[in-house]
Design a protein around this motif. Sequence first.
Motif, PDB file in Angstrom:
ATOM      1  N   LEU A 112       7.799  10.279  -0.543  1.00 38.04           N
ATOM      2  CA  LEU A 112       6.545   9.204  -0.359  1.00 38.04           C
ATOM      3  C   LEU A 112       6.165   9.106   0.992  1.00 38.04           C
ATOM      4  N   PRO A 113       4.968   9.166   1.390  1.00 40.17           N
ATOM      5  CA  PRO A 113       4.482   8.725   3.074  1.00 40.17           C
ATOM      6  C   PRO A 113       5.077   7.244   2.928  1.00 40.17           C
ATOM      7  N   TRP A 114       5.660   6.599   4.226  1.00 43.49           N
ATOM      8  CA  TRP A 114       6.092   5.366   4.297  1.00 43.49           C
ATOM      9  C   TRP A 114       5.639   4.993   5.601  1.00 43.49           C
ATOM     10  N   ARG A 115       5.243   3.716   5.921  1.00 43.52           N
ATOM     11  CA  ARG A 115       4.891   3.113   7.193  1.00 43.52           C
ATOM     12  C   ARG A 115       5.937   3.420   8.011  1.00 43.52           C
ATOM     13  N   GLU A 116       5.658   3.827   9.215  1.00 41.15           N
ATOM     14  CA  GLU A 116       6.828   4.053  10.192  1.00 41.15           C
ATOM     15  C   GLU A 116       7.391   2.588  10.601  1.00 41.15           C
ATOM     16  N   GLU A 117       6.757   1.651  10.621  1.00 42.35           N
ATOM     17  CA  GLU A 117       6.702   0.222  11.253  1.00 42.35           C
ATOM     18  C   GLU A 117       7.590  -0.424  10.222  1.00 42.35           C
ATOM     19  N   PHE A 118       7.654   0.169   8.893  1.00 36.22           N
ATOM     20  CA  PHE A 118       8.472  -0.932   7.965  1.00 36.22           C
ATOM     21  C   PHE A 118       9.894  -0.271   7.749  1.00 36.22           C
ATOM     22  N   ASN A 119      10.919  -1.044   7.349  1.00 39.80           N
ATOM     23  CA  ASN A 119      11.992  -0.373   6.968  1.00 39.80           C
ATOM     24  C   ASN A 119      12.229   0.354   5.637  1.00 39.80           C
ATOM     25  N   GLY A 120      13.093   0.748   5.211  1.00 37.33           N
ATOM     26  CA  GLY A 120      13.225   1.520   3.800  1.00 37.33           C
ATOM     27  C   GLY A 120      14.314   1.223   2.951  1.00 37.33           C
ATOM     28  N   LEU A 121      13.997   1.048   1.877  1.00 34.83           N
ATOM     29  CA  LEU A 121      15.229   0.442   0.808  1.00 34.83           C
ATOM     30  C   LEU A 121      15.068   1.334  -0.469  1.00 34.83           C
ATOM     31  N   ALA A 122      15.939   1.623  -1.126  1.00 35.41           N
ATOM     32  CA  ALA A 122      15.984   2.285  -2.426  1.00 35.41           C
ATOM     33  C   ALA A 122      16.933   1.573  -3.398  1.00 35.41           C
ATOM     34  N   GLU A 138       0.960  -1.283  -0.009  1.00 35.32           N
ATOM     35  CA  GLU A 138      -0.105   0.080  -0.130  1.00 35.32           C
ATOM     36  C   GLU A 138       0.860   1.328   0.082  1.00 35.32           C
ATOM     37  N   LEU A 139       0.526   2.346  -0.711  1.00 29.37           N
ATOM     38  CA  LEU A 139       1.019   3.554  -0.758  1.00 29.37           C
ATOM     39  C   LEU A 139       0.023   4.687  -0.843  1.00 29.37           C
ATOM     40  N   ASP A 140      -0.041   5.589   0.368  1.00 29.54           N
ATOM     41  CA  ASP A 140      -0.703   6.477   0.272  1.00 29.54           C
ATOM     42  C   ASP A 140      -2.305   6.028   0.162  1.00 29.54           C
ATOM     43  N   GLY A 141      -2.741   4.835   0.656  1.00 28.38           N
ATOM     44  CA  GLY A 141      -4.115   4.467   0.727  1.00 28.38           C
ATOM     45  C   GLY A 141      -4.401   3.759  -0.650  1.00 28.38           C
ATOM     46  N   HIS A 142      -3.547   3.277  -1.544  1.00 28.98           N
ATOM     47  CA  HIS A 142      -3.725   2.718  -2.878  1.00 28.98           C
ATOM     48  C   HIS A 142      -2.806   1.373  -2.847  1.00 28.98           C
TER      49      HIS A 142
END
Length: 318
Positions: A214-224, A185-189
């Motif tokens: 982009l909004p990113w769920r705080e409980e998730f990690n983040g990688l690009a 999910e990204l911003d409700g989509h």
Amino acid sequence: MPAVTVENPLTLPRVTVPADTAARPVLAVTTAPSGFEGEGFPVRRAFAGINYKYLDPFIMMDQMGEVEYAAGEPKGTPWHPHRGFETVTYLIDGTFVHQDSNGGGGTIRNGDTQWMTAGSGLLHIEAPPESLVMSGGLFHGLQLWVNLPAKDKMMDPRYQDIRGGQVRLLTSPDGGALLRVIAGELDGHEGPGITHTPITMVHATVRPGAEVTLPWREEFNGLAYVLAGRGTVGAEGRPVERGQTAVFGSGGSLTVRADERQDSHTPDLEVVLLGGQPIREPMAHYGPFVMNTREELQQAFEDFQKGRLGSVPAVHGM
């Protein structure tokens, strides 16, 4: 690249971030080493050298190609086993044929995704079709491994065939970025991929000079991971280029910006954004098996050797 696009991104829903959202800092940028997989197709090991605590629930990711094959050169993998995780094969350019011993499989091409839940185990093969072997051509894609929690490791195998036209297309407020939500999910989509471990997977194309937050769920990690092009990540503007992975820290948003000038081969910045809910369980990983203990790994090898993961069926279209 890319196969799935639109002429005017401003016709798409736009992703926004509340002004008071905490930006995720960039903790590290790593460069993927190159190697070969299967019968010899070139790969970049996107997560090599990154501490697993920043990857969890992701195990590994290979960028396959980008390579222009001559006639007779396209290669795949032989039959091989899997147990305890999911494989996600996202094909940007070219054609690949998949088959597994559980009856799953099919042909993916130009923006399609093959999502295979190995679960309790199966045998798997992936290869270019005979027509591509005969003619040669462009091949480019990703394969991502997603861990399963202990409670799901021995579930029944499952196969998802996600066509490029099914991905959720979004854009940034100014239309400078095209966002393909493959899963999560990204911003409700919501993307079309059904996941056991909560994750988000997005392929973003960012026009030269454009920036997307982009909004990113705080409980998730983040990688690009940068598939192609050059740009910066994070509010601090850390430089990144093709074959590099950025690891983000905690926060509620992440930022990617494309350089004003790209090379002649790549008009835009192409980046895959990943986030997931960490499983935080012991992981025992060796070769094609991802379990929780060494004893479970030993059992997986024994089951494979005794034919309990299935037998090789007749292969069609390989």
